[in-house]
Design a protein around this motif. Sequence first.
Motif, PDB file in Angstrom:
ATOM      1  N   CYS A 254     -19.339 -88.999 -20.680  1.00 61.31           N
ATOM      2  CA  CYS A 254     -18.722 -90.235 -20.044  1.00 61.31           C
ATOM      3  C   CYS A 254     -18.203 -91.031 -21.209  1.00 61.31           C
ATOM      4  O   CYS A 254     -19.079 -91.585 -22.046  1.00 61.31           O
TER       5      CYS A 254
ATOM      6  N   LEU B 140     -21.795 -85.757 -17.962  1.00 61.88           N
ATOM      7  CA  LEU B 140     -20.834 -85.564 -16.858  1.00 61.88           C
ATOM      8  C   LEU B 140     -21.090 -84.227 -16.067  1.00 61.88           C
ATOM      9  O   LEU B 140     -20.885 -84.106 -14.787  1.00 61.88           O
TER      10      LEU B 140
ATOM     11  N   GLN C 185     -23.683 -83.405 -14.897  1.00 65.45           N
ATOM     12  CA  GLN C 185     -24.700 -83.572 -14.053  1.00 65.45           C
ATOM     13  C   GLN C 185     -24.290 -84.571 -13.116  1.00 65.45           C
ATOM     14  O   GLN C 185     -24.954 -84.779 -12.138  1.00 65.45           O
ATOM     15  N   GLY C 186     -22.801 -84.825 -13.045  1.00 64.81           N
ATOM     16  CA  GLY C 186     -22.092 -85.605 -12.126  1.00 64.81           C
ATOM     17  C   GLY C 186     -21.429 -84.979 -10.892  1.00 64.81           C
ATOM     18  O   GLY C 186     -22.247 -83.830 -10.615  1.00 64.81           O
ATOM     19  N   TRP C 187     -20.967 -85.435 -10.050  1.00 68.00           N
ATOM     20  CA  TRP C 187     -20.401 -84.744  -8.899  1.00 68.00           C
ATOM     21  C   TRP C 187     -18.928 -84.893  -8.632  1.00 68.00           C
ATOM     22  O   TRP C 187     -18.468 -85.815  -9.239  1.00 68.00           O
TER      23      TRP C 187
ATOM     24  N   VAL D   5     -17.471 -88.099 -10.561  1.00 68.62           N
ATOM     25  CA  VAL D   5     -18.329 -89.279 -10.714  1.00 68.62           C
ATOM     26  C   VAL D   5     -19.187 -89.175 -11.727  1.00 68.62           C
ATOM     27  O   VAL D   5     -20.140 -88.042 -11.788  1.00 68.62           O
ATOM     28  N   CYS D   6     -19.340 -90.047 -12.663  1.00 72.95           N
ATOM     29  CA  CYS D   6     -20.630 -90.011 -13.597  1.00 72.95           C
ATOM     30  C   CYS D   6     -21.694 -90.363 -13.044  1.00 72.95           C
ATOM     31  O   CYS D   6     -21.993 -91.441 -12.311  1.00 72.95           O
ATOM     32  N   PRO D   7     -22.811 -89.477 -13.204  1.00 71.30           N
ATOM     33  CA  PRO D   7     -24.217 -89.828 -12.688  1.00 71.30           C
ATOM     34  C   PRO D   7     -25.005 -91.145 -12.988  1.00 71.30           C
ATOM     35  O   PRO D   7     -25.958 -91.504 -12.514  1.00 71.30           O
ATOM     36  N   TRP D   8     -24.597 -91.519 -14.288  1.00 70.95           N
ATOM     37  CA  TRP D   8     -25.262 -92.552 -14.825  1.00 70.95           C
ATOM     38  C   TRP D   8     -24.823 -94.212 -13.857  1.00 70.95           C
ATOM     39  O   TRP D   8     -25.588 -94.859 -13.456  1.00 70.95           O
TER      40      TRP D   8
ATOM     41  N   TRP E  92     -21.732 -94.292 -12.142  1.00 72.46           N
ATOM     42  CA  TRP E  92     -20.776 -94.062 -11.232  1.00 72.46           C
ATOM     43  C   TRP E  92     -19.059 -94.429 -11.349  1.00 72.46           C
ATOM     44  O   TRP E  92     -18.555 -94.772 -10.432  1.00 72.46           O
TER      45      TRP E  92
ATOM     46  N   ARG F 112     -15.763 -93.315 -11.932  1.00 74.82           N
ATOM     47  CA  ARG F 112     -14.860 -92.224 -11.285  1.00 74.82           C
ATOM     48  C   ARG F 112     -13.772 -91.831 -12.249  1.00 74.82           C
ATOM     49  O   ARG F 112     -13.025 -93.015 -12.573  1.00 74.82           O
TER      50      ARG F 112
END
Length: 119
Positions: free
Chosen positions: A39, A46, A48-50, A58-61, A63, A65
């Motif tokens: 990110c 990233l 690991q994001g969704w 969406v970044c997992p750390w 959020w 977007r």
Amino acid sequence: MLVPLDPREAPSWTVRAPDGREFAVFRVGDGYRVTDAECPHNKGPLAQGWVRDGETLVCPWHWYRFDLGTGACATTRQYRLGVYPVLERDGTWWADVGEPPEPLSWAERLRAHARRAGS
């Protein structure tokens, strides 16, 4: 530079280019999307994001977007994510990640550091 995506069952994973750069791969619909692996906000992983609605990463750390088509950040215009075209050739999926950036001179590095410190 083309990087093979090595399709997997997982919804996302990372791949490494021969020059050492890493990229995140996302399975979206019947194809793939490829972005920078980290990110631009705080270097979150990233992969690991969704992905939301097949279009927003969406970044997992924190959020943040990002639009998977353009790399634009919906959270703040300060950041932009590198996104790369994906193509299929003879049954193999590839990401066209371009050539690696030229190394920065010391003066360019110092100016970039000063810009980040001043924000």
